[in-house]
Write a protein that holds these residues in place. Structure first.
Motif, PDB file in Angstrom:
ATOM      1  N   ASP A 293      10.499  -0.437   7.777  1.00  0.00           N
ATOM      2  CA  ASP A 293      10.270  -1.513   6.817  1.00  0.00           C
ATOM      3  C   ASP A 293       8.777  -1.624   6.541  1.00  0.00           C
ATOM      4  N   PHE A 294       8.375  -1.157   5.375  1.00  0.00           N
ATOM      5  CA  PHE A 294       6.974  -1.247   4.974  1.00  0.00           C
ATOM      6  C   PHE A 294       6.799  -2.264   3.845  1.00  0.00           C
ATOM      7  N   ASN A 295       7.670  -3.285   3.826  1.00  0.00           N
ATOM      8  CA  ASN A 295       7.596  -4.324   2.803  1.00  0.00           C
ATOM      9  C   ASN A 295       7.386  -5.709   3.401  1.00  0.00           C
ATOM     10  N   THR A 296       8.152  -6.043   4.462  1.00  0.00           N
ATOM     11  CA  THR A 296       8.122  -7.407   5.001  1.00  0.00           C
ATOM     12  C   THR A 296       6.741  -7.780   5.512  1.00  0.00           C
ATOM     13  N   LEU A 297       6.183  -6.950   6.381  1.00  0.00           N
ATOM     14  CA  LEU A 297       4.834  -7.170   6.896  1.00  0.00           C
ATOM     15  C   LEU A 297       4.079  -5.863   6.696  1.00  0.00           C
ATOM     16  N   ALA A 298       3.231  -5.825   5.676  1.00  0.00           N
ATOM     17  CA  ALA A 298       2.569  -4.580   5.310  1.00  0.00           C
ATOM     18  C   ALA A 298       1.100  -4.838   5.018  1.00  0.00           C
ATOM     19  N   TYR A 299       0.280  -3.853   5.340  1.00  0.00           N
ATOM     20  CA  TYR A 299      -1.154  -3.938   5.073  1.00  0.00           C
ATOM     21  C   TYR A 299      -1.605  -2.610   4.475  1.00  0.00           C
ATOM     22  N   TYR A 300      -2.130  -2.671   3.248  1.00  0.00           N
ATOM     23  CA  TYR A 300      -2.538  -1.456   2.546  1.00  0.00           C
ATOM     24  C   TYR A 300      -3.978  -1.091   2.910  1.00  0.00           C
ATOM     25  N   LEU A 301      -4.163   0.158   3.329  1.00  0.00           N
ATOM     26  CA  LEU A 301      -5.497   0.702   3.543  1.00  0.00           C
ATOM     27  C   LEU A 301      -6.061   1.285   2.247  1.00  0.00           C
ATOM     28  N   VAL A 302      -5.194   1.956   1.489  1.00  0.00           N
ATOM     29  CA  VAL A 302      -5.558   2.537   0.193  1.00  0.00           C
ATOM     30  C   VAL A 302      -4.295   2.531  -0.657  1.00  0.00           C
ATOM     31  N   ARG A 303      -4.443   2.260  -1.956  1.00  0.00           N
ATOM     32  CA  ARG A 303      -3.286   2.176  -2.840  1.00  0.00           C
ATOM     33  C   ARG A 303      -3.646   2.800  -4.183  1.00  0.00           C
ATOM     34  N   ASN A 304      -2.834   3.765  -4.630  1.00  0.00           N
ATOM     35  CA  ASN A 304      -3.097   4.494  -5.874  1.00  0.00           C
ATOM     36  C   ASN A 304      -4.516   5.067  -5.890  1.00  0.00           C
ATOM     37  N   GLY A 305      -4.973   5.537  -4.726  1.00  0.00           N
ATOM     38  CA  GLY A 305      -6.297   6.132  -4.630  1.00  0.00           C
ATOM     39  C   GLY A 305      -7.428   5.133  -4.529  1.00  0.00           C
ATOM     40  N   CYS A 306      -7.124   3.833  -4.545  1.00  0.00           N
ATOM     41  CA  CYS A 306      -8.143   2.785  -4.504  1.00  0.00           C
ATOM     42  C   CYS A 306      -8.200   2.182  -3.097  1.00  0.00           C
ATOM     43  N   PRO A 307      -9.322   2.277  -2.383  1.00  0.00           N
ATOM     44  CA  PRO A 307      -9.418   1.685  -1.043  1.00  0.00           C
ATOM     45  C   PRO A 307      -9.181   0.177  -1.085  1.00  0.00           C
ATOM     46  N   ARG A 308      -8.347  -0.315  -0.158  1.00  0.00           N
ATOM     47  CA  ARG A 308      -8.073  -1.749  -0.034  1.00  0.00           C
ATOM     48  C   ARG A 308      -8.688  -2.323   1.237  1.00  0.00           C
ATOM     49  N   ASP A 309      -9.100  -1.458   2.153  1.00  0.00           N
ATOM     50  CA  ASP A 309      -9.689  -1.882   3.422  1.00  0.00           C
ATOM     51  C   ASP A 309     -11.131  -1.389   3.460  1.00  0.00           C
ATOM     52  N   SER A 310     -12.040  -2.254   3.870  1.00  0.00           N
ATOM     53  CA  SER A 310     -13.465  -1.908   3.825  1.00  0.00           C
ATOM     54  C   SER A 310     -13.831  -0.778   4.791  1.00  0.00           C
ATOM     55  N   SER A 311     -13.012  -0.552   5.810  1.00  0.00           N
ATOM     56  CA  SER A 311     -13.326   0.505   6.772  1.00  0.00           C
ATOM     57  C   SER A 311     -12.755   1.858   6.366  1.00  0.00           C
ATOM     58  N   TYR A 312     -11.949   1.896   5.292  1.00  0.00           N
ATOM     59  CA  TYR A 312     -11.338   3.156   4.868  1.00  0.00           C
ATOM     60  C   TYR A 312     -12.384   4.057   4.218  1.00  0.00           C
ATOM     61  N   ALA A 313     -12.382   5.335   4.585  1.00  0.00           N
ATOM     62  CA  ALA A 313     -13.314   6.297   3.996  1.00  0.00           C
ATOM     63  C   ALA A 313     -12.702   7.683   4.082  1.00  0.00           C
ATOM     64  N   THR A 314     -13.111   8.566   3.178  1.00  0.00           N
ATOM     65  CA  THR A 314     -12.643   9.946   3.189  1.00  0.00           C
ATOM     66  C   THR A 314     -13.762  10.864   3.653  1.00  0.00           C
ATOM     67  N   TYR A 315     -13.389  12.065   4.111  1.00  0.00           N
ATOM     68  CA  TYR A 315     -14.340  13.055   4.596  1.00  0.00           C
ATOM     69  C   TYR A 315     -14.182  14.349   3.815  1.00  0.00           C
ATOM     70  N   TYR A 316     -15.258  15.112   3.769  1.00  0.00           N
ATOM     71  CA  TYR A 316     -15.180  16.460   3.202  1.00  0.00           C
ATOM     72  C   TYR A 316     -14.211  17.301   4.024  1.00  0.00           C
ATOM     73  N   SER A 317     -13.441  18.148   3.347  1.00  0.00           N
ATOM     74  CA  SER A 317     -12.498  19.017   4.031  1.00  0.00           C
ATOM     75  C   SER A 317     -12.814  20.472   3.712  1.00  0.00           C
ATOM     76  N   PRO A 318     -12.725  21.363   4.695  1.00  0.00           N
ATOM     77  CA  PRO A 318     -13.013  22.778   4.450  1.00  0.00           C
ATOM     78  C   PRO A 318     -11.927  23.500   3.666  1.00  0.00           C
ATOM     79  N   SER A 319     -10.794  22.864   3.472  1.00  0.00           N
ATOM     80  CA  SER A 319      -9.683  23.504   2.768  1.00  0.00           C
ATOM     81  C   SER A 319      -9.044  22.498   1.823  1.00  0.00           C
ATOM     82  N   SER A 320      -8.598  22.978   0.659  1.00  0.00           N
ATOM     83  CA  SER A 320      -7.903  22.104  -0.293  1.00  0.00           C
ATOM     84  C   SER A 320      -6.533  21.688   0.223  1.00  0.00           C
ATOM     85  N   HIS A 321      -6.028  22.355   1.272  1.00  0.00           N
ATOM     86  CA  HIS A 321      -4.746  21.980   1.866  1.00  0.00           C
ATOM     87  C   HIS A 321      -4.891  20.851   2.882  1.00  0.00           C
TER      88      HIS A 321
END
Length: 392
Positions: A293-321
């Protein structure tokens, strides 16, 4: 409402059935049964706003919603039955803001396809099996079955001719159109090795088509000799792993993963595919104490590519996979013993700068992906607070 359904049989019904369904509902069920089975869907009850079916309606599609033929659209009348041509069918229920009724109930089940040739699209190759009894009944020898590239030979058993056809070899070609990325090859069945022949050769065209949310497998026979129509759907092979540092060198293999409040958590999503021209990005990640159940009590870190949590961040990756990202453990963990993450990943063509993989944060509506994109859902966890901090 809606969602992915994978049981061999079950019941679909409108929200709150047999009570009145809500206004402005838009529910999509994706029914996917085993490979080489079909979906049969029978409606048992329909009570909706009738007329032209412009306001409230049900739609049934022969596969994924955005890329498959519409089998039927209705809002009243008799109780229809539909059978898919593949192992996948989509059902959409829509209501507007006017009137509300009881809605619908339908039963689905899976039935064997009954063909003598089967196909599965695996992460690195197409697995095609042709029945020797079927070939013999048509007057063909198993020793005369080859690919376009004669160097890639099948495995011949007493019952079957088995091909494992790689996506990047054995003459497999690649093509991109508006909706799919296609990997195609041809299995040839020659009628004779002699100077003359009285039977046509068979060209069995086999392809795996990348669609939104699925691989589609297509098979047909050319030259009007043997009629084989086979459509199968599968899922991308994707997993998400925790790492102990931003160097992404050592995986966290313990489950549950015990952590401290506000601890940095490092994750890597990995797409398992032999096609090097694909890119994966994190589209949406939501946390819940319940993996079902990801509806009743849910917290979004990122949604539609938009960060929702201030601690969320992405890193460079050596592979596109790979897609790498981090966030900090958050407070509602102190009220629940475990936390699970459900992340939706986007897979796009590498270098397709019109896709959402390159556009980043987007306010698009759900399911509004562009041409050659696929969404894959992955659930990971549980996470638990270390020591005595966790309380049930």
């Amino acid at each position: 409402c809606g969602g992915s359904v994978s049981d061999s049989s079950g019941v679909l019904q409108s929200p709150s059935y047999p009570g009145s369904y809500p206004n402005d509902a838009d529910c999509v069920w994706e029914i996917q049964v085993e490979n080489n089975f079909r979906v049969t869907l029978t409606f048992r009850d329909i009570a909706m706003q009738s007329g032209t079916c412009q306001h409230d309606y049900i739609e049934v599609y022969d596969g994924p919603l955005h890329s498959s033929p519409l089998l039927g659209r209705f809002c009243s009348g008799s109780f229809p039955t539909y059978v898919s041509s593949s192992n996948m069918m989509s059902v959409r229920f829509h209501s507007d803001s006017r009137y509300s009724f009881r809605g619908f109930q339908a039963h689905y089940s899976s039935i064997p396809a009954g063909h003598n040739t089967t196909i599965r699209c695996l992460p690195d190759y197409m697995h095609v099996v042709v029945s020797r009894r079927y070939l013999q009944a048509q007057g063909y020898s198993a020793q005369r079955v080859t690919l376009s590239d004669n160097r890639c030979r099948p495995t011949v058993t007493p019952q079957e001719v088995v091909f494992n056809i790689p996506y990047s070899g054995c003459g497999t070609t690649q093509e991109e159109n508006n909706d799919t990325i296609n990997y195609s090859n041809t299995i040839r069945v020659a009628s004779s090795r002699y100077v003359i022949k009285r039977k046509k050769n068979i060209n069995l065209h086999v392809s795996c088509k990348m669609l939104r949310k699925s691989w589609q497998q297509v098979m047909y026979a050319a030259e009007d000799t043997v009629e084989v129509n086979e459509f199968q759907f599968g899922r991308y092979d994707m997993n998400i792993t925790f790492y102990d540092s931003p160097a992404f060198q050592r995986q966290v293999r313990s489950s549950p993963y015990y952590i401290d409040l506000n601890q940095n958590l490092y994750l890597q999503a990995c797409l398992h595919s032999s096609d090097p021209n694909l890119k994966v990005v994190v589209d949406t990640c939501v946390a819940s104490p319940d993996p079902r159940d990801f509806n009743t009590l849910a917290y979004y870190l990122v949604r539609n590519g938009c960060p929702r949590d201030s601690s969320y961040a992405t890193y460079y990756s050596p592979s596109s996979h790979f897609a790498r990202f981090k966030f900090n453990a958050f407070e509602f963990m102190s009220r629940h013993p475990s936390v699970y993450l459900k992340c939706q990943m986007l897979v796009c063509r590498l270098g397709d700068f019109s896709s959402h993989c390159y556009r980043g944060c987007s306010s698009r509506a759900k399911r509004d992906t562009s041409s050659a994109e696929e969404e894959v859902d992955v659930v990971v966890g549980p996470l638990q607070l270390r020591g005595g901090d966790a309380q049930s």
